[in-house]
Design an enzyme around this catalytic site. Structure first.
Site, PDB file in Angstrom:
ATOM      1  N   HIS A   1      40.173  44.429  40.426  1.00  0.00           N
ATOM      2  CA  HIS A   1      38.663  44.824  40.501  1.00  0.00           C
ATOM      3  C   HIS A   1      37.861  43.675  39.455  1.00  0.00           C
ATOM      4  O   HIS A   1      36.600  43.228  39.984  1.00  0.00           O
ATOM      5  CB  HIS A   1      37.901  45.955  40.815  1.00  0.00           C
ATOM      6  CG  HIS A   1      37.544  46.524  39.292  1.00  0.00           C
ATOM      7  ND1 HIS A   1      38.336  47.147  38.358  1.00  0.00           N
ATOM      8  CD2 HIS A   1      36.374  46.474  38.856  1.00  0.00           C
ATOM      9  CE1 HIS A   1      37.710  47.305  37.416  1.00  0.00           C
ATOM     10  NE2 HIS A   1      36.510  47.138  37.808  1.00  0.00           N
ATOM     11  N   ASP A   2      38.157  43.304  38.450  1.00  0.00           N
ATOM     12  CA  ASP A   2      37.372  42.386  37.571  1.00  0.00           C
ATOM     13  C   ASP A   2      38.413  41.182  37.186  1.00  0.00           C
ATOM     14  O   ASP A   2      38.270  40.663  36.368  1.00  0.00           O
ATOM     15  CB  ASP A   2      37.129  43.075  36.221  1.00  0.00           C
ATOM     16  CG  ASP A   2      35.763  44.047  36.665  1.00  0.00           C
ATOM     17  OD1 ASP A   2      34.823  43.422  37.272  1.00  0.00           O
ATOM     18  OD2 ASP A   2      35.521  44.914  35.923  1.00  0.00           O
TER      19      ASP A   2
ATOM     20  N   HIS B   1      40.529  47.757  31.002  1.00  0.00           N
ATOM     21  CA  HIS B   1      39.392  48.264  31.832  1.00  0.00           C
ATOM     22  C   HIS B   1      40.002  48.528  33.187  1.00  0.00           C
ATOM     23  O   HIS B   1      39.701  49.498  34.030  1.00  0.00           O
ATOM     24  CB  HIS B   1      38.281  47.297  31.852  1.00  0.00           C
ATOM     25  CG  HIS B   1      37.125  47.755  32.929  1.00  0.00           C
ATOM     26  ND1 HIS B   1      36.481  49.077  33.037  1.00  0.00           N
ATOM     27  CD2 HIS B   1      36.506  46.868  33.941  1.00  0.00           C
ATOM     28  CE1 HIS B   1      35.814  48.656  34.197  1.00  0.00           C
ATOM     29  NE2 HIS B   1      35.776  47.614  34.688  1.00  0.00           N
TER      30      HIS B   1
ATOM     31  N   ASP C   1      34.199  52.875  38.172  1.00  0.00           N
ATOM     32  CA  ASP C   1      33.900  51.577  37.375  1.00  0.00           C
ATOM     33  C   ASP C   1      32.710  51.765  36.232  1.00  0.00           C
ATOM     34  O   ASP C   1      32.602  51.123  35.366  1.00  0.00           O
ATOM     35  CB  ASP C   1      33.324  50.663  38.573  1.00  0.00           C
ATOM     36  CG  ASP C   1      33.360  49.115  38.006  1.00  0.00           C
ATOM     37  OD1 ASP C   1      34.232  49.029  36.996  1.00  0.00           O
ATOM     38  OD2 ASP C   1      33.013  48.155  38.631  1.00  0.00           O
TER      39      ASP C   1
ATOM     40  N   HIS D   1      35.643  43.479  29.765  1.00  0.00           N
ATOM     41  CA  HIS D   1      36.227  43.159  30.950  1.00  0.00           C
ATOM     42  C   HIS D   1      37.998  42.703  30.752  1.00  0.00           C
ATOM     43  O   HIS D   1      37.922  41.360  30.756  1.00  0.00           O
ATOM     44  CB  HIS D   1      35.493  42.261  31.829  1.00  0.00           C
ATOM     45  CG  HIS D   1      34.343  42.961  32.502  1.00  0.00           C
ATOM     46  ND1 HIS D   1      32.933  42.765  31.926  1.00  0.00           N
ATOM     47  CD2 HIS D   1      34.427  44.054  33.504  1.00  0.00           C
ATOM     48  CE1 HIS D   1      32.272  43.813  32.744  1.00  0.00           C
ATOM     49  NE2 HIS D   1      33.013  44.500  33.401  1.00  0.00           N
TER      50      HIS D   1
HETATM   51  P1  CMP Z   1      31.512  45.954  36.066  1.00  0.00           P
HETATM   52  O1  CMP Z   1      32.877  46.420  35.368  1.00  0.00           O
HETATM   53  O2  CMP Z   1      31.926  44.656  36.644  1.00  0.00           O
HETATM   54  O3  CMP Z   1      30.838  46.581  36.860  1.00  0.00           O
HETATM   55  C1  CMP Z   1      30.405  48.092  36.536  1.00  0.00           C
HETATM   56  C2  CMP Z   1      29.309  47.764  35.559  1.00  0.00           C
HETATM   57  O4  CMP Z   1      28.609  48.591  34.872  1.00  0.00           O
HETATM   58  C3  CMP Z   1      29.939  46.994  34.425  1.00  0.00           C
HETATM   59  O5  CMP Z   1      30.527  45.686  34.741  1.00  0.00           O
HETATM   60  C4  CMP Z   1      28.775  46.852  33.471  1.00  0.00           C
HETATM   61  O6  CMP Z   1      27.852  45.894  33.516  1.00  0.00           O
HETATM   62  C5  CMP Z   1      28.158  48.080  33.534  1.00  0.00           C
HETATM   63  N1  CMP Z   1      28.703  49.033  32.612  1.00  0.00           N
HETATM   64  C6  CMP Z   1      29.908  50.107  32.826  1.00  0.00           C
HETATM   65  N2  CMP Z   1      29.959  50.609  31.638  1.00  0.00           N
HETATM   66  C7  CMP Z   1      28.791  50.477  30.919  1.00  0.00           C
HETATM   67  C8  CMP Z   1      28.120  50.903  29.866  1.00  0.00           C
HETATM   68  N3  CMP Z   1      28.962  52.011  28.999  1.00  0.00           N
HETATM   69  N4  CMP Z   1      27.093  50.646  29.224  1.00  0.00           N
HETATM   70  C9  CMP Z   1      26.071  49.796  29.965  1.00  0.00           C
HETATM   71  N5  CMP Z   1      26.733  49.263  31.170  1.00  0.00           N
HETATM   72  C10 CMP Z   1      28.069  49.484  31.842  1.00  0.00           C
HETATM   73 MG    MG Z   2      32.925  43.957  38.310  1.00  0.00          MG
HETATM   74 ZN    ZN Z   3      34.735  46.923  36.386  1.00  0.00          ZN
END
Ligand code: CMP
Ligand code: MG
Ligand code: ZN
Length: 334
Positions: A108-109, A70, A235, A66
Site C-alpha cells: 500500500h505504500d 509500516h 493505516d 514509510h
Molecule cells: P500514509 O501511511 O501514506 O497514509 C496514512 C497517513 O496518515 C500517513 O501516510 C500519514 O500522513 C498520516 N499519519 C499516520 N500516522 C500518523 C501519525 N502518528 N501522526 C501524524 N500523521 C500520521
Molecule cells: Mg499511503
Molecule cells: Zn501507509
C-alpha cells in the site's frame, strides 16, 4: 514465537530486531497467508516469496516512516482485527477478498519517496504529471506493485487465478490502495457514521441484518467499502497501539514530515502543515491527529466491530499521555 503475532500487544519493533529488517515483511506476510491457508492452491508459495522480497526491497528503507516495516505493521493490524472481530465471517469474505486485503496492505505504500502528494504536485514532480495530480502516490503504489507481479512469471502470485478471480482481486486491490489517500478520509468517515444511524447499527448489533437485506451487487460494493475502510483504519492506527509502540511510530512519522519541511525550506517553498521542525510540537500534533482523525474513525469502527475495543482503550491512554505533556509544556512557559 508465532503466538506473539496473534496478540493485540504484538511489538513489531522487537520482532524486527529478532528477525532482521529485510525479513520482517516477508515473514509476517507468509505467516498471515499461511494462517488462512492461501498457499499453494490459490497462491504459489515460491512465487509469493519472490514477490514479497521484491516488494520489501522497493520500500525506501532510508525513510523514517514509510518503509516496509509500516506495511508489515498494517498487515499485522488487519490480521489482529480479523482475529478479534471475525470481520471475514461477518462480511462473508471469500478467499480472494481476504487475499486482496492482505496484498493491499503489503503494497500500500510501495516505493513511497517520503514526501507527500502535495509536495509532489507543487514541485511538478514526474509522478504528479503521470497521474494528473489525482491520488498521485496511491496510484503509483498500485501501479508499480502490479508491474512487479506481472513482469516475471516467477513473481506472478496471481497466476493460479481464473480470469474472473484475477479481475476481482485486481479491482479489490486498486480500490483498497487508492482508498488510503487521506483526502478520502472524511467521506469514508461520514458514510460509515451516517450508516450507523440510518441502519440502526450499535455495538455490532444490526450489522448482520443490514448485510442480509442487500441484493448481490449492493453487497459486493458494500464489502469493498468495508475492505477499504478497514485498510484505512489500519493505516492510521498508530495511536491505537500500546504507548511505547505508538511513541516510536509518532517519532518516525513526524521526522519524515520534518524532512519534507527541510527540503521545502531549502527550495524556498512554503513549509507544509506539520512539517516545520522549528515550530511544530510532536505532542501537540499527535493530539490534533487523534482528535481530528483517529478518534472519530475508530469510534465509528468500534460500533461496527465492538470486539476491537482494545483500540479505543489504548487511544484513550495515549491521548492522556500526550495531553499531560502538552499541559506541562504550557505551565513551563507561564
Ligand atoms: P500514509 O501511511 O501514506 O497514509 C496514512 C497517513 O496518515 C500517513 O501516510 C500519514 O500522513 C498520516 N499519519 C499516520 N500516522 C500518523 C501519525 N502518528 N501522526 C501524524 N500523521 C500520521
Ligand atoms: Mg499511503
Ligand atoms: Zn501507509
Amino acid at each position: 514465537e508465532n503466538i506473539i503475532l496473534e496478540n493485540e500487544n504484538f511489538n513489531i519493533f522487537e520482532f524486527e530486531k529478532k528477525i532482521g529488517k529485510e525479513h520482517i515483511l516477508p515473514s509476517l506476510s507468509v505467516y498471515v497467508l499461511n494462517f488462512y491457508e492461501l498457499f499453494d492452491e490459490i497462491v504459489p508459495y515460491n512465487k509469493f516469496e519472490n514477490f514479497v522480497y521484491e516488494i520489501a526491497k522497493g520500500y525506501h528503507r532510508e525513510n523514517p516512516y514509510h518503509t516496509d516495516l509500516h506495511a508489515a505493521d498494517m498487515l499485522q493490524s488487519i490480521f489482529t482485527y480479523n482475529l478479534y472481530s471475525k470481520f471475514q465471517v461477518i462480511l462473508n469474505l471469500s478467499d480472494i477478498d481476504l487475499l486482496s486485503i492482505f496484498i493491499s496492505a503489503i503494497i500500500h505504500d510501495y516505493g513511497h519517496p517520503g514526501l507527500n502528494n502535495n509536495y509532489l504536485i507543487r514541485t511538478k514532480d514526474n509522478l504528479s504529471i503521470k497521474y494528473n495530480d489525482i491520488s498521485v502516490l496511491e496510484n503509483y503504489h498500485v501501479s508499480e506493485a502490479f508491474n512487479i507481479i506481472l513482469k516475471k512469471q516467477d513473481n506472478n502470485i496471481l497466476s493460479n487465478l481464473s480470469d474472473d478471480d484475477y479481475k476481482l482481486c485486481r479491482k479489490n486491490i486498486i480500490e483498497c490502495v487508492l482508498g488510503t489517500d487521506m483526502t478520502l478520509h472524511n467521506q469514508k468517515y461520514q458514510t460509515f457514521k451516517i450508516r450507523l444511524q440510518t441502519e440502526n447499527i450499535k455495538k455490532g448489533e444490526g450489522l448482520e441484518q443490514f448485510l442480509l437485506k442487500q441484493d448481490p451487487i449492493n453487497l459486493y460494493n458494500l464489502k469493498l467499502e468495508f475492505l477499504s475502510f478497514i485498510i484505512h483504519a489500519a493505516d492510521i492506527s498508530n495511536p491505537t497501539k500500546p504507548l511505547p509502540i505508538y511513541r516510536e511510530w509518532a517519532q518516525r512519522c513526524v521526522e519524515e514530515f520534518f524532512k519534507q519541511g527541510d527540503l521545502e525550506k531549502k527550495l524556498g517553498l512554503p513549509i507544509s502543515f506539520n512539517c516545520d521542525r522549528n515550530t511544530v510540537s510532536l505532542p501537540k500534533s499527535q493530539l490534533g491527529f487523534m482528535d481530528a482523525i483517529v478518534s472519530p474513525l475508530f469510534t465509528v469502527f468500534n460500533e461496527y466491530f465492538p470486539q476491537l475495543s482494545f483500540t479505543l482503550d489504548n487511544l484513550k491512554k495515549n491521548h492522556k499521555y500526550y495531553k499531560e505533556i502538552v499541559e506541562k509544556e504550557k505551565n513551563l512557559k507561564k
